[in-house]
Every structure is written in structure tokens, then in C-alpha cells.
Design an enzyme around this catalytic site. Sequence first.
Site, PDB file in Angstrom:
ATOM      1  CB  SER A  76       6.284  -1.046   1.862  1.00 53.24           C
ATOM      2  OG  SER A  76       5.548  -0.190   2.584  1.00 53.24           O
TER       3      SER A  76
HETATM    4  C1  LIG Z   1       2.141   1.483   2.295  1.00 53.78           C
HETATM    5  S1  LIG Z   1       0.599   1.199   3.092  1.00 53.78           S
HETATM    6  C2  LIG Z   1       1.226   0.618   4.684  1.00 53.78           C
HETATM    7  C3  LIG Z   1       2.220  -0.464   4.565  1.00 53.78           C
HETATM    8  C4  LIG Z   1       2.275  -1.475   5.875  1.00 53.78           C
HETATM    9  N1  LIG Z   1       3.043  -0.702   6.856  1.00 53.78           N
HETATM   10  C5  LIG Z   1       3.006  -2.800   5.499  1.00 53.78           C
HETATM   11  O1  LIG Z   1       3.315  -3.639   6.395  1.00 53.78           O
HETATM   12  O2  LIG Z   1       3.327  -3.117   4.427  1.00 53.78           O
HETATM   13  C6  LIG Z   1       0.317   2.684   3.778  1.00 53.78           C
HETATM   14  C7  LIG Z   1      -1.042   2.856   4.597  1.00 53.78           C
HETATM   15  O3  LIG Z   1      -1.373   4.160   5.128  1.00 53.78           O
HETATM   16  C8  LIG Z   1      -2.626   4.415   5.463  1.00 53.78           C
HETATM   17  N2  LIG Z   1      -2.706   5.610   5.632  1.00 53.78           N
HETATM   18  C9  LIG Z   1      -2.977   6.819   4.983  1.00 53.78           C
HETATM   19  N3  LIG Z   1      -3.187   7.721   5.412  1.00 53.78           N
HETATM   20  C10 LIG Z   1      -3.261   7.507   6.541  1.00 53.78           C
HETATM   21  C11 LIG Z   1      -3.739   8.427   7.908  1.00 53.78           C
HETATM   22  N4  LIG Z   1      -3.974   9.838   7.814  1.00 53.78           N
HETATM   23  N5  LIG Z   1      -3.564   7.760   9.018  1.00 53.78           N
HETATM   24  C12 LIG Z   1      -3.334   6.477   9.489  1.00 53.78           C
HETATM   25  N6  LIG Z   1      -3.336   5.481   8.004  1.00 53.78           N
HETATM   26  C13 LIG Z   1      -3.267   6.254   6.803  1.00 53.78           C
HETATM   27  C14 LIG Z   1      -3.207   3.613   4.170  1.00 53.78           C
HETATM   28  O4  LIG Z   1      -4.528   3.391   4.261  1.00 53.78           O
HETATM   29  C15 LIG Z   1      -2.443   2.523   3.687  1.00 53.78           C
HETATM   30  O5  LIG Z   1      -3.027   1.264   4.310  1.00 53.78           O
END
Ligand SMILES: C[S@@+](CC[C@H](N)C(=O)[O-])C[C@H]1O[C@@H](n2cnc3c(N)ncnc32)[C@H](O)[C@@H]1O
Length: 411
Positions: A76
Site C-alpha cells: 500500500s
Molecule cells: C494491500 S495488500 C496488504 C498490504 C500489506 N499490509 C502491506 O504491508 O503493504 C492486501 C492483502 O490482503 C490479502 N487478503 C485478501 N483477502 C484476505 C482474507 N480474506 N484474509 C486474509 N488476507 C486477505 C491479500 O492476499 C493481499 O495480500
Amino acid sequence: MTTVRNSEDFSPALRAAMVGELRELGAITSAPVAEAVSKVPRHLFVPGQPLEAAYAIDQALVIKRDEAGTALSSLSSAHIQSVMLEQADVQPGMQVLEIGSGGYNAALLAELVGEEGAVVSLDIDPEITERARACLDTAGYEQVKVAVGDAEHGLPDEDAFDRIIVTAGAWDIPPAWRTQLTPRGRLIVPLRLKGITRTIAFERDDQTDDGGDAGVLTSVSYLLSGFVAMQGDGEHHEHVIVVGDDESWGLRVDDGAPDFDVQALREALDHPPLERWSGAVFDMPDELELFLVTSGPQMVMLHARQSLVDQGVFDASAGRGVPVLVRGDSFAYRIKRENAELGGFESGVIAHGPHAEQVADEYADLLRRWAHQHRRRGAATIRYIPAGAAHSTPPHHPIPKRHGTVSVTWR
Ligand SMILES: C[S@@+](CC[C@H](N)C(=O)[O-])C[C@H]1O[C@@H](n2cnc3c(N)ncnc32)[C@H](O)[C@@H]1O
């Protein structure tokens, strides 16, 4: 900017510059967040990317896409991460759950909780957790725990958390997130509401009138944001009601939206546009947008293709997506124009259809009401009322979700 080649030499300076910019923009407001962002080597979480990209404040870097090219995971932007950390108000010694892993944000959280606290980062995708683990180890954050699982069901083997920070776009708040929050805990979640997203910091309202646990969540802050969508059991596909030929325009609606008369709306566009100016100032568009879309079930988001904007069929606001008020065979949406007397812009309305006058008046009243009574940052209170919770006041314009209801009131 010249290309920077040697990360060892330049990354501390780039981090310092990034912190300066984020402070100037008001994204970083506290010393602990500034210190954490100054310390964690962000570039180590996006190996292979140029340093300039790693340290650009407003750039999300895609890590994984699906076959259609839609982003599934990304680092992000530093701006949204800083804003969310400030919303979270993480204190030393806290237990924190991050939903959605990338590594970098978890490292920032590890800095904020210190040696006495703990951070668990949960992701549904093992490829992402593996990658996050490797990046965290390289950057020296071995103490952060990384787990694979669907966040819809929480982390059943873990105790409650002081903070839960969701970093994927959620359409609903599953019960596990509420029950895994300590009584004084805070949940920060990018929540999708009627086709728009706001990152909301919620706290639990533990007392009902009779002293019981209501389980209701009440916002302490909210901000505009955008995130990759939640996957797994909490995944939700928004419904778009196609109105124009070839999907040229339509209405993005939430579950439980009223039945709209698509044929009548198509014909409404054949009526000449009625333009009405509200006399009210137009600014803080994100606040006004939230006020409008949550003002009732007949207000949804209108999206039109750029070609229709270029042909003059719709105003530019519809090309970006704009709240539209639909009343039977007629509809109205917001426009703006420069107005020196108001010191900037004035909001107005374009309406189409046999009842354009009435729907334009109704919309213009809303624009004036917001400008005169609620035009300041943070004037909304967003509540999440879980299904079955005892709640003393009935929700105002309830927005139905799977596990509960959202209600937005304005001060
Ligand atoms: C924007 S990224 C995370 C960015 C991260 N927190 C960072 O340090 O930049 C969003 C993440 O949410 C995960 N995600 C989506 N649905 C999810 C779920 N139901 N449970 C856990 N993780 C999930 C995706 O696989 C993705 O890697």
C-alpha cells in the site's frame, strides 16, 4: 529525479524526505509513527523496484495480480499506511493483528509495539505470506508472526487483540473481528459502503441502556481510501445496474437497494438536462460524497463512460462516479462550478426526467444542508450494528450487510 543506484547510500535520506512530506500532508502527526517510518527500510519489502518507487509517498506497488490483471496484493502507499497507523494509535506493549500481509506495515507495527508487544500478520495467500516472511527476516523483523488463513474467521488460536488493522477492502465486518478485539480495542478497516470506501477506526460500545454488551462499533475517525478487495468467504461482488446501451452508464448499488425502473431511467436521459445551482459551497468532496450516498436508499453511485462525458451527455462528475438521487422515472446528480463570491466552487445539480424539477430541488436541499450544517472534517459518526445486537436507537438510513447494519449520522 535522477536514478538512484546504491540503496545503502541513499535510502535513509529518501526515508527522511518521505517522512517530511508525509508530515507536511498531515498523514503523519505523531512522533512514534514518524520514527517507525524513518527506521523501517521500505525498499527491502519491494526488492527489484527502483528506490524512487519504494519511497514515493502516494504509490501502491502491485505484488500479485489475477489472470484478468486485477491486483490481488500490493504494498500500500506510504500515505495510506501512515494515515491508518495514526488512526490506530498503537501503543508500546500492544497485541496487534494485521489482516493482509506485505511485511512492511507489519514491520512498522513491530516498531510501534516495541519488545513488550506482538504483531501477527495474516494473509489468505501462502505465496504472499512466504514473501512477507522472507522480507521481514531480511529487514530484521523475525519477531513478527506471519500466518496463513481467511481473516473472515479470525485467528481462533490467538487471544484478543488491542488493535486489528485490515489492509484489504472489506464489504462487511465478520463477527470474528469484533469478538477478537479487547474491550478497549480498536478496529481499523477500509469498509465499502454503497460503492465508496472509507477507512474507519471503530471502537466497541460496550454498554447498552441495561448495562449489557451491545457489540456495536462506533467510529472515532474515517478517511477516504482505496484497497484491493477482500478474498475468501468475505468476498463480495458489487452489483452494477446497467442502464445505458453497451454498459455506457449505470448505477452501482449495495445489497438491499430498491428496484430501479431501468427503462424509465434510460428514457429520462432523453429529456433535456435541468441545471440547478445550490448557492452552497463545494469543497471537501469526500465528506460531501459520504453525506450524499448515506442520505437514503434512493441515493446510489452513478458511473458513465468517458465517451458520454465527451459527447456532453453527462457532466464530468459522472465520469468519475458521483452520487445520484433516483426517484422513479427521474434522476439528479451533483455538478460544480467556480464561484468567486463563495471563494472557490459552488455545488449544483443536473436532473433528467419527467420529474426533474422535484428531484433537482430535493438534491439541492441536501447540498445546502451539508454545506450549512455539516461542512467540516469528521462530522459523520459511523456505527456498525451486528445482527441481533440490542441497540437503543433504530439505525438511521440503515445500510444492510451480511452480519449487521451500518448507520451514518451527522453532527
Ligand atoms: C494491500 S495488500 C496488504 C498490504 C500489506 N499490509 C502491506 O504491508 O503493504 C492486501 C492483502 O490482503 C490479502 N487478503 C485478501 N483477502 C484476505 C482474507 N480474506 N484474509 C486474509 N488476507 C486477505 C491479500 O492476499 C493481499 O495480500
